[in-house]
Scaffold this motif. Structure first.
Motif, PDB file in Angstrom:
ATOM      1  N   ALA A   1       1.942 -76.641   4.689  1.00  0.00           N
ATOM      2  CA  ALA A   1       1.993 -75.663   3.610  1.00  0.00           C
ATOM      3  C   ALA A   1       3.331 -74.932   3.600  1.00  0.00           C
ATOM      4  CB  ALA A   1       0.838 -74.672   3.755  1.00  0.00           C
ATOM      5  N   PHE A   2       3.791 -74.504   4.783  1.00  0.00           N
ATOM      6  CA  PHE A   2       5.073 -73.807   4.874  1.00  0.00           C
ATOM      7  C   PHE A   2       6.243 -74.726   4.524  1.00  0.00           C
ATOM      8  CE2 PHE A   2       2.748 -70.823   7.787  1.00  0.00           C
ATOM      9  CZ  PHE A   2       2.965 -69.687   7.025  1.00  0.00           C
ATOM     10  N   THR A   3       6.142 -76.011   4.900  1.00  0.00           N
ATOM     11  CA  THR A   3       7.194 -76.974   4.554  1.00  0.00           C
ATOM     12  C   THR A   3       7.292 -77.140   3.049  1.00  0.00           C
ATOM     13  OG1 THR A   3       6.897 -78.202   6.624  1.00  0.00           O
ATOM     14  CG2 THR A   3       8.017 -79.344   4.833  1.00  0.00           C
ATOM     15  N   ALA A   4       6.147 -77.252   2.391  1.00  0.00           N
ATOM     16  CA  ALA A   4       6.130 -77.412   0.939  1.00  0.00           C
ATOM     17  C   ALA A   4       6.746 -76.197   0.246  1.00  0.00           C
ATOM     18  CB  ALA A   4       4.690 -77.622   0.457  1.00  0.00           C
ATOM     19  N   ILE A   5       6.363 -75.006   0.705  1.00  0.00           N
ATOM     20  CA  ILE A   5       6.911 -73.771   0.122  1.00  0.00           C
ATOM     21  C   ILE A   5       8.400 -73.649   0.431  1.00  0.00           C
ATOM     22  CG2 ILE A   5       6.803 -71.250   0.165  1.00  0.00           C
ATOM     23  CD1 ILE A   5       3.794 -71.579   0.882  1.00  0.00           C
ATOM     24  N   GLY A   6       8.760 -73.935   1.698  1.00  0.00           N
ATOM     25  CA  GLY A   6      10.172 -73.861   2.088  1.00  0.00           C
ATOM     26  C   GLY A   6      11.039 -74.840   1.325  1.00  0.00           C
ATOM     27  N   ALA A   7      10.538 -76.060   1.136  1.00  0.00           N
ATOM     28  CA  ALA A   7      11.296 -77.074   0.396  1.00  0.00           C
ATOM     29  C   ALA A   7      11.473 -76.665  -1.062  1.00  0.00           C
ATOM     30  CB  ALA A   7      10.585 -78.425   0.480  1.00  0.00           C
ATOM     31  N   PHE A   8      10.471 -75.998  -1.607  1.00  0.00           N
ATOM     32  CA  PHE A   8      10.545 -75.546  -3.004  1.00  0.00           C
ATOM     33  C   PHE A   8      11.644 -74.502  -3.183  1.00  0.00           C
ATOM     34  CE2 PHE A   8       9.221 -72.540  -6.346  1.00  0.00           C
ATOM     35  CZ  PHE A   8       9.151 -73.404  -7.439  1.00  0.00           C
ATOM     36  N   PHE A   9      11.736 -73.553  -2.233  1.00  0.00           N
ATOM     37  CA  PHE A   9      12.709 -72.468  -2.361  1.00  0.00           C
ATOM     38  C   PHE A   9      14.095 -72.837  -1.823  1.00  0.00           C
ATOM     39  CE2 PHE A   9       8.757 -69.950  -2.577  1.00  0.00           C
ATOM     40  CZ  PHE A   9       9.029 -69.204  -3.715  1.00  0.00           C
TER      41      PHE A   9
ATOM     42  N   VAL B   1      -2.610 -80.016  -0.830  1.00  0.00           N
ATOM     43  CA  VAL B   1      -3.904 -79.318  -0.802  1.00  0.00           C
ATOM     44  C   VAL B   1      -4.915 -80.073   0.055  1.00  0.00           C
ATOM     45  CG1 VAL B   1      -5.885 -78.590  -2.181  1.00  0.00           C
ATOM     46  CG2 VAL B   1      -3.574 -78.174  -3.017  1.00  0.00           C
ATOM     47  N   LEU B   2      -5.027 -81.382  -0.156  1.00  0.00           N
ATOM     48  CA  LEU B   2      -6.000 -82.184   0.595  1.00  0.00           C
ATOM     49  C   LEU B   2      -5.693 -82.190   2.092  1.00  0.00           C
ATOM     50  CD1 LEU B   2      -6.402 -85.253  -1.793  1.00  0.00           C
ATOM     51  CD2 LEU B   2      -8.169 -83.583  -1.228  1.00  0.00           C
ATOM     52  N   LEU B   3      -4.421 -82.409   2.430  1.00  0.00           N
ATOM     53  CA  LEU B   3      -4.040 -82.460   3.845  1.00  0.00           C
ATOM     54  C   LEU B   3      -4.229 -81.102   4.521  1.00  0.00           C
ATOM     55  CD1 LEU B   3      -0.831 -84.622   3.440  1.00  0.00           C
ATOM     56  CD2 LEU B   3      -2.864 -85.290   4.703  1.00  0.00           C
ATOM     57  N   THR B   4      -3.907 -80.038   3.787  1.00  0.00           N
ATOM     58  CA  THR B   4      -4.055 -78.700   4.346  1.00  0.00           C
ATOM     59  C   THR B   4      -5.523 -78.347   4.561  1.00  0.00           C
ATOM     60  OG1 THR B   4      -2.022 -77.985   3.239  1.00  0.00           O
ATOM     61  CG2 THR B   4      -3.501 -76.261   4.020  1.00  0.00           C
TER      62      THR B   4
END
Length: 352
Positions: free
Chosen positions: A125-133, A148-151
């Motif tokens: 989740a943090f990787t996805a958010i970090g990659a977005f920003f 979502v599924l993996l989390t």
């Protein structure tokens, strides 16, 4: 990001190789660390140090690549490709990685392997958010679905692991280990996009040699950070004493130590290799999807319970993995369909 001389096919082959290397690291690393603690090991800084102490092994492929460059480029071949700017950035990220290793090792000393699922879930989740920003990664419905599924699958494992508290660990220590694990997840979720940012801002061709050099500098910095912690904690003096008291015997203690460094090095090489061939989010997805494999291995080697929740998490993880790669397949196909049209438009423009 410029990948020097790599065709799409070669990138896919390299991606597959790095995924295999990452699989060895992410499945074997937590198990080796837990084995160290279960059989009598107790030095957290030493356990942190082992995660990156295998950095000298990177000199082997770097030497091979140098002689290959020497063969193709002649005497003009450089000994190294990393620039001072990239070196400094990699060193800073390496120090942060060392701190992350300590947090993860502290949590791992108090939690069973199955609870590492929370770490992996939160990290994705943090990787996805970090990659977005940080690297402006665009989400697609398929990648969002995968995250979502993996989390959900991994959090399900973590939440249901409360009854797995190891013997001799107090409730306070367990909760503190839980928080340390979450903090380590957040930190590593930022580290992965930062590595991708180095590639994007490198202002030079991103070759396999440069990727390995970045990884080596990062692991060296992390090892140096943990070495300071070991010196302050008198860990070096305690190693021989701990080896004699190890449940599996002194010889096997050192065998565990050597293999731990090798397997964790596979993790770090695999991570930056996957980022090089794909993205930081892909690296996070790979780590999360390998979670069920680690769970199964924990059941086999440490006799941990495999509940219905773990079976459900396995299903959700595989579903998320398929969703992500189906989205990647559709995106690649869409780009291929666009490219002929753009080429025709360019040809018409030039003819006019």
């Amino acid at each position: 990001m410029e990948h020097q001389g790599l065709s799409t096919t070669m990138r896919r082959i390299l991606l597959l190789i790095n995924c295999i290397i990452l699989a060895v690291g992410i499945c074997g690393g937590p198990l080796m660390m837990r084995l160290y603690y279960v059989e009598g090991g107790s030095r957290v800084w030493f356990s942190s140090w082992l995660q990156t102490a295998g950095w000298p092994f990177t000199l082997i492929p770097l030497t091979i690549l140098y002689f290959y460059r020497r063969k193709t480029e002649g005497a003009n071949a450089k000994y190294y490709l990393i620039t001072p700017r990239i070196f400094i950035a990699s060193f800073i990220i390496g120090i942060v990685t060392g701190l992350d290793d300590f947090l993860y090792s502290w949590g791992g000393s108090k939690l069973p392997v199955s609870t590492s699922s929370l770490l992996l879930a939160a990290q994705l989740a943090f990787t996805a958010i970090g990659a977005f920003f940080i690297v402006k990664l665009k989400f697609t419905p398929y990648s969002i679905n995968a995250v979502v599924l993996l989390t959900v699958g991994a959090v399900l494992l973590g939440v249901r692991s409360n009854g797995d508290r190891p013997e001799g660990v107090t409730s306070k220590a367990y909760i503190l280990g839980f928080m340390m694990t979450l903090l380590a997840a957040a930190l590593y979720g930022v580290i992965l996009p930062c590595i991708e940012l180095i590639y994007l801002k490198a202002k030079q061709a991103i070759t396999a040699t440069l990727v390995l050099e970045i990884q080596m500098v990062m692991c060296f910095a992390a090892t140096a950070f943990c070495t300071i912690g070991m010196i302050a904690n008198n860990d070096f003096q305690a190693i021989s004493r701990e080896a004699k008291q190890f449940n599996l015997g002194e010889a096997r203690y050192y065998t565990v130590i050597v293999w731990t460094t090798i397997i964790w090095q596979c993790f770090f090489v695999g991570v930056i290799g996957v980022i090089y061939c794909s993205s930081s989010l892909m690296s996070g997805v790979m780590i999360a999807v390998l979670l069920p494999v680690t769970e199964v291995l924990a059941v086999v080697f440490f006799r941990e319970n495999f509940s219905g929740e773990k079976g459900l998490a396995l299903f959700l993880s595989l579903w998320g993995f398929v969703s992500y790669f189906y989205g990647e397949f559709r995106q690649t196909k869409k780009e291929k369909n666009k490219s002929p049209k753009s080429e025709m438009t360019t040809m018409r423009t030039e003819s006019v």
